[in-house]
Design a protein around this motif. Sequence first.
Motif, PDB file in Angstrom:
ATOM      1  N   THR A 152      -2.745 -12.186  20.908  1.00  0.00           N
ATOM      2  CA  THR A 152      -1.924 -13.401  20.981  1.00  0.00           C
ATOM      3  C   THR A 152      -0.556 -13.182  20.342  1.00  0.00           C
ATOM      4  N   CYS A 179      -5.805 -14.665  26.725  1.00  0.00           N
ATOM      5  CA  CYS A 179      -6.079 -15.206  25.389  1.00  0.00           C
ATOM      6  C   CYS A 179      -6.423 -16.690  25.459  1.00  0.00           C
ATOM      7  N   SER A 180      -5.729 -17.426  26.324  1.00  0.00           N
ATOM      8  CA  SER A 180      -6.027 -18.856  26.502  1.00  0.00           C
ATOM      9  C   SER A 180      -7.451 -19.057  26.986  1.00  0.00           C
ATOM     10  N   VAL A 183      -9.870 -18.323  23.989  1.00  0.00           N
ATOM     11  CA  VAL A 183      -9.905 -19.442  23.033  1.00  0.00           C
ATOM     12  C   VAL A 183     -10.780 -20.563  23.578  1.00  0.00           C
ATOM     13  N   ALA A 211     -10.087 -18.890  16.621  1.00  0.00           N
ATOM     14  CA  ALA A 211      -9.742 -19.477  17.923  1.00  0.00           C
ATOM     15  C   ALA A 211      -8.685 -20.558  17.766  1.00  0.00           C
ATOM     16  N   ALA A 214      -5.221 -18.920  17.066  1.00  0.00           N
ATOM     17  CA  ALA A 214      -4.674 -18.383  18.319  1.00  0.00           C
ATOM     18  C   ALA A 214      -4.281 -19.513  19.268  1.00  0.00           C
ATOM     19  N   GLY A 215      -5.147 -20.537  19.374  1.00  0.00           N
ATOM     20  CA  GLY A 215      -4.836 -21.666  20.247  1.00  0.00           C
ATOM     21  C   GLY A 215      -3.583 -22.406  19.812  1.00  0.00           C
ATOM     22  N   TYR A 267      -8.563 -28.088  15.570  1.00  0.00           N
ATOM     23  CA  TYR A 267      -8.792 -28.029  17.021  1.00  0.00           C
ATOM     24  C   TYR A 267      -9.988 -28.904  17.413  1.00  0.00           C
TER      25      TYR A 267
END
Length: 731
Positions: A152, A179-180, A183, A211, A214-215, A267
């Motif tokens: 990421t 990567c999306s 996640v 996650a 990165a998200g 998240y």
Amino acid sequence: MTQRPESHDAAADDDVIQPINAEGVDEAAVESNRRLYGGWRWLLFGALAIAYSLFHLVSLNVYPLETWSFRIVHIAGALILGYGFYAGTRFAEHERERSAAWLGWLSYALLVPAGYALVRTWLMHQAMSDGAMRIAPEIEAWHFGYPLLLATVGGILLSWAYRQVRETLSPADLVLMVCSLAVAGYLLVMFNSPLRASTGTPFAPMGISYAAIAGSLLILELTRRVAGLALVVISVIFLAYVFAGPYLPGFLGYPGLSVGRFFSQVYTDAGILGPTTAVSSTYIILFIIFAAFLQASKVGDYFVNFAFAAAGRARGGPAKVSIFASGLMGMINGTSAGNVVSTGSLTIPLMKKVGYPARSAGAIEAAASTGGQIMPPIMGAGAFIMAEVTGIPYTEIAVAALIPAILYFLSIYCMVDFEAARKGMRGMRKEEIPQFRRLVKQVYLFAPIIILIVALFMGYSVIRAGTLATASAAVVSWLSPHKMGVRAILKALQLAGTMSIQIIAVCACAGLIVGVIALTGVGARFSSLLLGLAGVSQLLALFFAMCISILLGMGMPTTAAYAVAASVVAPGLISIGIEPLVAHFFVFYFAVVSAITPPVALASYAAAGISGDNAMGTSVASFKIGLAAFIVPFMFFYSPAMLMEGSWLQILRVGITATLGIVLLAAVVQAWFFGPVKAWQRLVMLVGALFMIYGGIYTDVAGLAIGAALFLMQRRLHGGGGGPSPASAAS
């Protein structure tokens, strides 16, 4: 668009007059960093956008998903489409500007850790399905978290450096798309297991935090690409506060949160998956699809032509057209700046043509387009967030917005009319505007919006009403020249998928800020500060809340501006005794008008780009024209009847006196009533305007007396009142 060319020879003009015909208003603007694919890439990303729109229509109406899963997929889809369509840097214009080959190979190398993290997500899903209670921490760290974060961060950095032609996909962005997926895949696995209950505790799997980090980075980077740096900078400041808070003095200090505890919660529905994403994944995406169907049937062109036919012949005609057109387009356009671009490219040149300076032309369009965000029934996307946050039915919010919206547009109309009278401007000739009787025959194009309003007030849910209105747009198109067949419907769905990227990224990013506010308690500390100010003066507390709302909204799209202000400012206003509806409308209005508030005024800057005038000068002028929007929210506090709170007699009295006060205020700003207004008269007029705007019974009587006296004085001095000057009459 066709129109008669510039000429100072009246006779020559009469020979070449052609009627205005708005075309292309519905065409979506192509941003400078937007990729334009061809061939198989066009088919692939078009199919992805169509599938994304269909996913939402099916999930909302036929086969609902579990809430968190639905929102995770909603954000993941926007990230994949966003990185596919929007580049991280400007495109190479020449072959020699393209990045070195080693950057491309390095980007492809990052596909290894990104792909590995995605594969491990699948293996973890298999393990959990086979009865595992949780994944070993070292596997989550070394086989998922670290590879994901490496890919990421590396992908984002390389995307800033990697330049390619507009028609190709950057390998760095391909890494970010993978990567999306990783996640979303991991979060779906964990949030559909008993481990979901552990978020925010020391027992939460560290993989959730990896996650979420990165998200969050992916959301911030996409927001930078589609909405600029303003929201990203504010988000980074809030994130920094999470870890710097324990070292800050005074009311900003708090005990602090660990990285694991914060990111394991941010998240979830406490942050990114919270109210802003709840709204973007339901109401906003649905109304974007509705707007795309209206655009496909060329309703925007019709709205603008209808506005020309209705208002074009009045003095300063194109300026009044921009008011009507922007109010109509605001119902199907989600941003003030987007509204400026769609209608301003037509109205601004015509305003300049009839005598408005470039600055005034841009300012009028910016102020009118900003008003589109407060125009019921749709009110941009902010009204949906307000309904979600407050729990007040959407129909109540739409009704409450009616009088303030009328006052705002009336104020701009009067500003425009008085300036046109003062400068002796003419309207457009009959031959220059579309024939009203021809446009009336197509009035059925308003049917989808009427169906939407009727369905909402019949008690249908917003989702059901929006779906019904979308379907009606396709049906109504068969009565027009722009019939929607299968191909046009697919094009509308593809357009909706791409149109939604910006607003979804912005809502997710705003959710990040909302999460910080909720998890650190900074909103409660701000409320206590407002409470202290209210002990000194409620007006001072309101003024401070206004400044914070505008400051938070500068450079940000309306939706994000309101979402953040609603989290920070609205609870403080409620704590000092203001009704929730009044408090949220207060911050909503100032979040909206931040688009025309110097020094960072997105709508004004967009208008200046079309008019050719100085951006800062245009923003100051649009601030002056939209002055009513800075006063109306204070009227909510002093006269709740403005929001339909009270008896019909109170609502009628406040509505009438506020209307007269707004007219006087416009006269003060433009130094014109039925003729020129002297300095002392402007001062008295300002007092009368403020008296009537205030809304008290005694102040209303005093304001009416002042207004009547000035009216009679102006009528005696200037006779028939504010008619065009001799120069204008000659034209």
